[in-house]
Design a protein around this motif. Structure first.
Motif, PDB file in Angstrom:
ATOM      1  N   SER A  29      -5.102  19.399  -6.259  1.00  0.00           N
ATOM      2  CA  SER A  29      -4.470  18.129  -5.882  1.00  0.00           C
ATOM      3  C   SER A  29      -5.296  17.405  -4.826  1.00  0.00           C
ATOM      4  O   SER A  29      -6.167  17.989  -4.163  1.00  0.00           O
ATOM      5  N   THR A  30      -4.986  16.122  -4.683  1.00  0.00           N
ATOM      6  CA  THR A  30      -5.583  15.312  -3.635  1.00  0.00           C
ATOM      7  C   THR A  30      -4.585  14.217  -3.259  1.00  0.00           C
ATOM      8  O   THR A  30      -3.546  14.053  -3.911  1.00  0.00           O
ATOM      9  N   GLU A  31      -4.899  13.488  -2.218  1.00  0.00           N
ATOM     10  CA  GLU A  31      -4.030  12.413  -1.755  1.00  0.00           C
ATOM     11  C   GLU A  31      -4.883  11.190  -1.426  1.00  0.00           C
ATOM     12  O   GLU A  31      -6.030  11.331  -0.972  1.00  0.00           O
ATOM     13  N   LEU A  32      -4.318  10.008  -1.643  1.00  0.00           N
ATOM     14  CA  LEU A  32      -5.052   8.783  -1.331  1.00  0.00           C
ATOM     15  C   LEU A  32      -4.094   7.598  -1.279  1.00  0.00           C
ATOM     16  O   LEU A  32      -2.957   7.673  -1.749  1.00  0.00           O
ATOM     17  N   TRP A  33      -4.585   6.500  -0.696  1.00  0.00           N
ATOM     18  CA  TRP A  33      -3.840   5.245  -0.651  1.00  0.00           C
ATOM     19  C   TRP A  33      -4.139   4.428  -1.907  1.00  0.00           C
ATOM     20  O   TRP A  33      -5.297   4.291  -2.309  1.00  0.00           O
ATOM     21  N   LEU A  34      -3.083   3.892  -2.498  1.00  0.00           N
ATOM     22  CA  LEU A  34      -3.235   2.892  -3.543  1.00  0.00           C
ATOM     23  C   LEU A  34      -2.885   1.530  -2.957  1.00  0.00           C
ATOM     24  O   LEU A  34      -1.881   1.382  -2.254  1.00  0.00           O
ATOM     25  N   ILE A  35      -3.708   0.523  -3.258  1.00  0.00           N
ATOM     26  CA  ILE A  35      -3.504  -0.843  -2.782  1.00  0.00           C
ATOM     27  C   ILE A  35      -3.074  -1.692  -3.980  1.00  0.00           C
ATOM     28  O   ILE A  35      -3.707  -1.633  -5.029  1.00  0.00           O
ATOM     29  N   PRO A  36      -2.004  -2.466  -3.875  1.00  0.00           N
ATOM     30  CA  PRO A  36      -1.517  -3.244  -5.026  1.00  0.00           C
ATOM     31  C   PRO A  36      -2.614  -4.074  -5.679  1.00  0.00           C
ATOM     32  O   PRO A  36      -3.334  -4.825  -5.004  1.00  0.00           O
ATOM     33  N   GLY A  37      -2.766  -3.891  -6.968  1.00  0.00           N
ATOM     34  CA  GLY A  37      -3.715  -4.680  -7.740  1.00  0.00           C
ATOM     35  C   GLY A  37      -5.162  -4.268  -7.602  1.00  0.00           C
ATOM     36  O   GLY A  37      -6.043  -4.853  -8.253  1.00  0.00           O
ATOM     37  N   LYS A  38      -5.443  -3.260  -6.772  1.00  0.00           N
ATOM     38  CA  LYS A  38      -6.825  -2.817  -6.580  1.00  0.00           C
ATOM     39  C   LYS A  38      -7.056  -1.558  -7.408  1.00  0.00           C
ATOM     40  O   LYS A  38      -6.684  -0.455  -7.038  1.00  0.00           O
ATOM     41  N   HIS A  39      -7.674  -1.737  -8.575  1.00  0.00           N
ATOM     42  CA  HIS A  39      -7.827  -0.653  -9.540  1.00  0.00           C
ATOM     43  C   HIS A  39      -8.914   0.338  -9.124  1.00  0.00           C
ATOM     44  O   HIS A  39      -9.890  -0.020  -8.453  1.00  0.00           O
ATOM     45  N   PRO A  62       0.828  -1.203   0.000  1.00  0.00           N
ATOM     46  CA  PRO A  62       0.000   0.000   0.000  1.00  0.00           C
ATOM     47  C   PRO A  62       0.869   1.262   0.000  1.00  0.00           C
ATOM     48  O   PRO A  62       1.818   1.372   0.778  1.00  0.00           O
ATOM     49  N   THR A  63       0.533   2.190  -0.903  1.00  0.00           N
ATOM     50  CA  THR A  63       1.362   3.375  -1.117  1.00  0.00           C
ATOM     51  C   THR A  63       0.492   4.622  -1.085  1.00  0.00           C
ATOM     52  O   THR A  63      -0.532   4.702  -1.779  1.00  0.00           O
ATOM     53  N   PHE A  64       0.913   5.590  -0.274  1.00  0.00           N
ATOM     54  CA  PHE A  64       0.180   6.860  -0.175  1.00  0.00           C
ATOM     55  C   PHE A  64       0.698   7.790  -1.267  1.00  0.00           C
ATOM     56  O   PHE A  64       1.907   8.051  -1.349  1.00  0.00           O
ATOM     57  N   VAL A  65      -0.201   8.251  -2.133  1.00  0.00           N
ATOM     58  CA  VAL A  65       0.213   9.055  -3.278  1.00  0.00           C
ATOM     59  C   VAL A  65      -0.484  10.409  -3.275  1.00  0.00           C
ATOM     60  O   VAL A  65      -1.559  10.586  -2.684  1.00  0.00           O
ATOM     61  N   SER A  66       0.145  11.350  -3.951  1.00  0.00           N
ATOM     62  CA  SER A  66      -0.491  12.640  -4.227  1.00  0.00           C
ATOM     63  C   SER A  66      -0.772  12.710  -5.724  1.00  0.00           C
ATOM     64  O   SER A  66       0.011  12.212  -6.539  1.00  0.00           O
ATOM     65  N   ILE A  67      -1.899  13.301  -6.068  1.00  0.00           N
ATOM     66  CA  ILE A  67      -2.270  13.510  -7.475  1.00  0.00           C
ATOM     67  C   ILE A  67      -2.420  15.008  -7.686  1.00  0.00           C
ATOM     68  O   ILE A  67      -3.220  15.658  -7.000  1.00  0.00           O
ATOM     69  N   GLU A  68      -1.640  15.543  -8.618  1.00  0.00           N
ATOM     70  CA  GLU A  68      -1.719  16.968  -8.934  1.00  0.00           C
ATOM     71  C   GLU A  68      -2.171  17.138 -10.383  1.00  0.00           C
ATOM     72  O   GLU A  68      -1.725  16.418 -11.268  1.00  0.00           O
ATOM     73  N   ILE A  69      -3.071  18.102 -10.588  1.00  0.00           N
ATOM     74  CA  ILE A  69      -3.544  18.414 -11.935  1.00  0.00           C
ATOM     75  C   ILE A  69      -3.249  19.876 -12.227  1.00  0.00           C
ATOM     76  O   ILE A  69      -3.579  20.760 -11.427  1.00  0.00           O
TER      77      ILE A  69
END
Length: 254
Positions: free
Chosen positions: A120-130, A99-106
């Protein structure tokens, strides 16, 4: 020695294999309007690891602005999609092993610097969970305004305009490029458009600009004295809170 090399190779292969492709659809949507896509040059997306700031994915949104009826007119309930397969977005594909905490900027609109905003926003990505479908939607507020007349740093002879009404022009669109028109989905009658004139750094007067054709607003006033002028054109929509500004400087000389 060969046994040690085999064990190390096995461990490295195991670590690599544990990484899983994780897809995330990211979209930029203009406030009170549609999606930002190919027709406007796209919105620029950057996905970073929040901890070390490593860029995990980067690119531009592509596709259409979306279905007007679906986005602007349809009833919205939980779980109802407002996008279709043609709607603009950026599909990021990221390989992560935990699990990786990411930032998304537009950054958008990409090709209109004076109107460009960053969200921008931030969220957790979980491996393989699209995260697909509508995906992550970030809202871009504002208007894109381009002053067409006068031109930046234009020199205007006083004798050519003295005693005549000088015309000001500005092109105004939504942040998705969607059109503004009288009684349209984005109704020009609801948008206040005004020019603020300064001469030699001092406030001179306001000039009202009105719609004359799709996206095109015009106003006029007398310019009877030489000097260094600045025109600021703004648009304001009370219902949505959308605002936009553009500025030019020009010179009237004798």
């Amino acid at each position: 020695m060969r046994t040690l090399i085999f064990i190390v190779a096995f461990l490295v292969t195991g670590l690599t294999a544990s990484a899983a492709e994780t897809k995330i659809m990211i979209r930029a949507k203009a406030r009170d309007a549609k999606f930002i896509g190919s027709s406007l040059g796209g919105a620029h997306i950057i996905v970073r690891n929040k901890i070390n700031r490593q860029i995990l994915a980067e690119g531009n949104t592509t596709g259409s602005t979306g279905n007007t009826d679906l986005i602007m007119k349809g009833a919205k309930t939980r779980g109802t999609l407002i996008t279709d397969p043609q709607t603009a977005g950026f599909l990021a594909s990221i390989d992560i092993s935990e699990p990786t905490f990411v930032s998304i900027e537009i950054l958008s609109p990409l090709n209109n610097k004076q109107a460009q905003a960053s969200v921008s926003t931030e969220l957790w990505l979980i491996p393989g969970k699209h995260i697909l479908g509508d995906g992550i939607i970030l809202e871009i507020p504002g208007f894109i305004i381009d002053i067409l007349k006068p031109r930046t740093h234009q020199y205007i002879a006083l004798n050519s305009i003295k005693g005549k009404l000088f015309q000001f022009q500005a092109n105004i669109v939504m942040m998705c490029g969607c059109v503004i028109d009288k009684n349209g989905v984005w109704n020009s009658d609801e948008i206040e458009v005004k020019g603020i004139l300064k001469k030699d750094g001092q406030y001179l007067k306001d000039v009202i600009l009105s719609l004359v054709s799709t996206n095109l607003f015009e106003g006029s006033d007398l310019l009877n004295t030489p000097g260094n002028y600045e025109l600021t054109v703004y648009a304001y929509h009370e219902k949505s809170g959308n605002t936009g500004v553009d500025k030019v400087n020009y010179v009237v000389y004798e």
